[in-house]
Design a protein around this motif. Structure first.
Motif, mmCIF file in Angstrom:
data_model
loop_
_atom_site.group_PDB
_atom_site.id
_atom_site.type_symbol
_atom_site.label_atom_id
_atom_site.label_comp_id
_atom_site.label_asym_id
_atom_site.label_seq_id
_atom_site.Cartn_x
_atom_site.Cartn_y
_atom_site.Cartn_z
ATOM 1 N N CYS A 120 26.327 43.296 -36.529
ATOM 2 C CA CYS A 120 25.394 44.378 -36.866
ATOM 3 C C CYS A 120 23.976 43.810 -36.707
ATOM 4 O O CYS A 120 23.672 43.189 -35.691
ATOM 5 N N THR A 121 23.120 43.946 -37.692
ATOM 6 C CA THR A 121 21.753 43.419 -37.545
ATOM 7 C C THR A 121 21.651 41.946 -37.926
ATOM 8 O O THR A 121 20.543 41.423 -38.060
ATOM 9 N N GLY A 122 22.783 41.283 -38.083
ATOM 10 C CA GLY A 122 22.753 39.834 -38.235
ATOM 11 C C GLY A 122 22.122 39.157 -37.038
ATOM 12 O O GLY A 122 21.585 38.039 -37.141
ATOM 13 N N THR A 123 22.147 39.828 -35.884
ATOM 14 C CA THR A 123 21.496 39.295 -34.684
ATOM 15 C C THR A 123 19.988 39.192 -34.871
ATOM 16 O O THR A 123 19.348 38.282 -34.345
ATOM 17 N N PHE A 124 19.405 40.111 -35.633
ATOM 18 C CA PHE A 124 17.966 40.055 -35.907
ATOM 19 C C PHE A 124 17.636 38.808 -36.730
ATOM 20 O O PHE A 124 16.599 38.175 -36.514
ATOM 21 N N ILE A 125 18.511 38.480 -37.671
ATOM 22 C CA ILE A 125 18.280 37.301 -38.510
ATOM 23 C C ILE A 125 18.322 36.036 -37.658
ATOM 24 O O ILE A 125 17.465 35.155 -37.784
ATOM 25 N N LEU A 126 19.308 35.944 -36.769
ATOM 26 C CA LEU A 126 19.406 34.776 -35.887
ATOM 27 C C LEU A 126 18.223 34.713 -34.929
ATOM 28 O O LEU A 126 17.667 33.637 -34.679
ATOM 29 N N ALA A 127 17.832 35.851 -34.387
ATOM 30 C CA ALA A 127 16.700 35.869 -33.451
ATOM 31 C C ALA A 127 15.406 35.495 -34.150
ATOM 32 O O ALA A 127 14.583 34.752 -33.604
ATOM 33 N N GLU A 128 15.205 36.001 -35.368
ATOM 34 C CA GLU A 128 13.998 35.689 -36.128
ATOM 35 C C GLU A 128 13.909 34.194 -36.409
ATOM 36 O O GLU A 128 12.819 33.610 -36.455
ATOM 37 N N ALA A 129 15.073 33.549 -36.544
ATOM 38 C CA ALA A 129 15.108 32.106 -36.789
ATOM 39 C C ALA A 129 14.995 31.299 -35.505
ATOM 40 O O ALA A 129 15.042 30.061 -35.546
ATOM 41 N N GLY A 130 14.851 31.970 -34.367
ATOM 42 C CA GLY A 130 14.740 31.281 -33.083
ATOM 43 C C GLY A 130 16.068 30.761 -32.569
ATOM 44 O O GLY A 130 16.105 29.857 -31.733
ATOM 45 N N LEU A 131 17.166 31.379 -33.020
ATOM 46 C CA LEU A 131 18.496 30.863 -32.677
ATOM 47 C C LEU A 131 19.215 31.672 -31.607
ATOM 48 O O LEU A 131 20.379 31.411 -31.317
ATOM 49 N N MET A 132 18.532 32.664 -31.016
ATOM 50 C CA MET A 132 19.138 33.425 -29.923
ATOM 51 C C MET A 132 18.451 33.147 -28.591
ATOM 52 O O MET A 132 18.751 33.810 -27.596
ATOM 53 N N ASP A 133 17.548 32.185 -28.561
ATOM 54 C CA ASP A 133 16.888 31.831 -27.303
ATOM 55 C C ASP A 133 17.926 31.354 -26.289
ATOM 56 O O ASP A 133 18.871 30.639 -26.642
ATOM 57 N N SER A 134 17.751 31.765 -25.047
ATOM 58 C CA SER A 134 18.631 31.371 -23.937
ATOM 59 C C SER A 134 20.038 31.940 -24.072
ATOM 60 O O SER A 134 20.963 31.480 -23.410
ATOM 61 N N HIS A 135 20.215 32.930 -24.958
ATOM 62 C CA HIS A 135 21.495 33.613 -25.087
ATOM 63 C C HIS A 135 21.254 35.118 -24.992
ATOM 64 O O HIS A 135 20.231 35.621 -25.458
ATOM 65 N N GLU A 136 22.196 35.814 -24.404
ATOM 66 C CA GLU A 136 22.093 37.270 -24.330
ATOM 67 C C GLU A 136 22.639 37.880 -25.616
ATOM 68 O O GLU A 136 23.696 37.499 -26.105
ATOM 69 N N THR A 137 21.895 38.840 -26.160
ATOM 70 C CA THR A 137 22.245 39.434 -27.437
ATOM 71 C C THR A 137 22.756 40.856 -27.246
ATOM 72 O O THR A 137 22.153 41.650 -26.529
ATOM 73 N N CYS A 138 23.856 41.178 -27.903
ATOM 74 C CA CYS A 138 24.397 42.531 -27.911
ATOM 75 C C CYS A 138 24.038 43.190 -29.239
ATOM 76 O O CYS A 138 24.300 42.624 -30.298
ATOM 77 N N VAL A 139 23.428 44.360 -29.179
ATOM 78 C CA VAL A 139 23.109 45.110 -30.393
ATOM 79 C C VAL A 139 23.586 46.546 -30.237
ATOM 80 O O VAL A 139 23.865 47.013 -29.133
ATOM 81 N N SER A 140 23.657 47.255 -31.345
ATOM 82 C CA SER A 140 23.970 48.681 -31.296
ATOM 83 C C SER A 140 22.854 49.418 -30.561
ATOM 84 O O SER A 140 21.678 49.049 -30.655
ATOM 85 N N ILE A 161 30.209 46.339 -26.722
ATOM 86 C CA ILE A 161 30.468 46.362 -28.169
ATOM 87 C C ILE A 161 30.287 44.991 -28.808
ATOM 88 O O ILE A 161 29.975 44.890 -29.987
ATOM 89 N N TYR A 162 30.508 43.937 -28.035
ATOM 90 C CA TYR A 162 30.220 42.598 -28.546
ATOM 91 C C TYR A 162 30.037 41.640 -27.389
ATOM 92 O O TYR A 162 30.331 41.961 -26.238
ATOM 93 N N GLN A 163 29.542 40.449 -27.705
ATOM 94 C CA GLN A 163 29.246 39.443 -26.697
ATOM 95 C C GLN A 163 29.516 38.063 -27.265
ATOM 96 O O GLN A 163 29.116 37.757 -28.402
ATOM 97 N N LEU A 164 30.232 37.243 -26.520
ATOM 98 C CA LEU A 164 30.410 35.837 -26.874
ATOM 99 C C LEU A 164 29.790 35.022 -25.754
ATOM 100 O O LEU A 164 30.355 34.870 -24.676
ATOM 101 N N ASP A 165 28.580 34.520 -26.007
ATOM 102 C CA ASP A 165 27.776 33.871 -24.980
ATOM 103 C C ASP A 165 27.573 32.400 -25.345
ATOM 104 O O ASP A 165 26.662 32.049 -26.092
ATOM 105 N N ARG A 166 28.482 31.561 -24.853
ATOM 106 C CA ARG A 166 28.442 30.120 -25.105
ATOM 107 C C ARG A 166 28.433 29.809 -26.610
ATOM 108 O O ARG A 166 29.431 30.003 -27.270
ATOM 109 N N TRP A 167 27.313 29.361 -27.196
ATOM 110 C CA TRP A 167 27.263 28.951 -28.588
ATOM 111 C C TRP A 167 26.855 30.072 -29.530
ATOM 112 O O TRP A 167 26.662 29.847 -30.722
#
Length: 333
Positions: A120-140, A161-167
């Motif tokens: 869900c919006t847990g991706t925003f938390i990871l992105a805000e922490a700089g942890l989604m750099d160089s990874h493609e993010t799937c959101v609603s 609906i979801y994405q598993l992109d390396r790490w």
């Protein structure tokens, strides 16, 4: 012949959950229940093949957006104990959804090569922490514009609906949390465990990461995934319009084939649908903001206000200014 599975740290699949303030209960419960049902035979709820913990820096009850509270089961223990750490988000208007200690913990986990997943919006938390750099993010699709506005330099998509992109992993939320969990179970425990979980959950078959997010573009249902994908691209690119031929190629069609598909399924041409999407976005901005007409025109792909006004009038029978005034927007005064 037994299917090959991916090795886990301890012989059991181990997942830690970080629950944000006002997290989405359905996404968390579907993810963890898929693990629970896969971790033992039938419905015994044993932890033979998988284990999980709800992690917290403070140990307080964590409230979901619906008001239900969940008690943590562990502190921020060594992240290398887990194969995955899953961050479950919720309401976007919740300030500081996790504390600084939790952010630091996620950064330590990333540095130690622990896979992180935003649900869900847990991706925003990871992105805000700089942890989604160089990874493609799937959101609603519901959160796509907000994510792109907040993180303009990150790759994001709202058609899967979801994405598993390396790490990193990311999930749109809702029922797709069960699909992602089923994929992880299949990888690490095996197909029979996945099948057991899905059968008890009354899910016929898990969707793959290639499945399109279910939604109703322009309040119309279409049964062709290629058409849905193109419409989603249109909705995500209203300011800088994509060429019809480019969108057609992205779904494996020529421009002429795509046009025939639109006429058959949507009873309209791709360009006409694209125009409707842009004008609907313009009406939303006219109703909800005080932005001047030229700013709205440019934001939905028109080069000037006069062209926008002509197209708007020909479609809705009145100018954009008249329409804004008729609905009582104070900006029209």
């Amino acid at each position: 012949m037994k299917a090959t599975t991916v090795a886990t740290i301890s012989g059991r699949l181990k997942i830690g959950f970080i629950l944000a303030r006002s997290f989405t209960l359905s996404a968390f419960s579907l993810f963890v229940d898929t693990l629970r049902l896969a971790s033992d035979d039938t419905d015994k709820s044993g932890r033979r093949f998988a284990d999980w913990q709800v992690l917290s820096s403070r140990g307080n009850l964590i409230s979901a957006s619906c008001g239900i509270q969940v008690a943590p089961t562990a502190g921020l223990i060594d992240p290398t104990q887990f194969d995955y750490i899953v961050v479950v988000g919720g309401l976007l208007n919740c300030e500081n959804p996790v504390d600084e200690d939790t952010i630091a913990y996620l950064k330590r986990a990333a540095a130690k090569k622990v896979r992180l997943i935003g649900v869900c919006t847990g991706t925003f938390i990871l992105a805000e922490a700089g942890l989604m750099d160089s990874h493609e993010t799937c959101v609603s699709w519901l959160h796509f514009d907000a994510f792109r506005e907040r993180f303009p330099d990150l790759a994001v998509r709202a058609d899967r609906i979801y994405q598993l992109d390396r790490w990193r992993g990311s999930c749109a939320g809702g029922s797709s949390a069960a699909d992602m969990a089923a994929n992880i179970v299949r990888r690490h425990i095996g197909p029979s465990a996945e099948r057991n979980a899905l059968e008890v959950l009354q899910i016929d078959k898990a969707r793959s990461h290639l499945d399109i997010q279910p939604r109703r573009p322009l309040s119309t249902d279409y049964d062709d995934s290629r058409l849905r994908a193109v419409i989603l691209m249109m909705e995500q690119n209203v300011e800088e319009m994509l060429p019809i031929a480019e969108m057609a190629a992205s779904v494996g069609l020529s421009r002429r084939q795509l046009e025939r598909l639109f006429v058959e399924k949507a009873k309209s041409s791709p360009s006409a649908i694209y125009r409707r999407i842009r004008l609907e976005r313009a009406r939303h901005l006219l109703a909800r903001t005080k932005a001047p007409l030229i700013e709205i025109a440019v934001s939905v792909g028109f080069v000037n206000a006069s062209h926008f006004s002509r197209v708007f009038r020909s479609t809705y029978g009145q100018s954009a200014a008249e329409w804004r005034s008729s609905i009582g927007n104070p900006a029209a005064a």
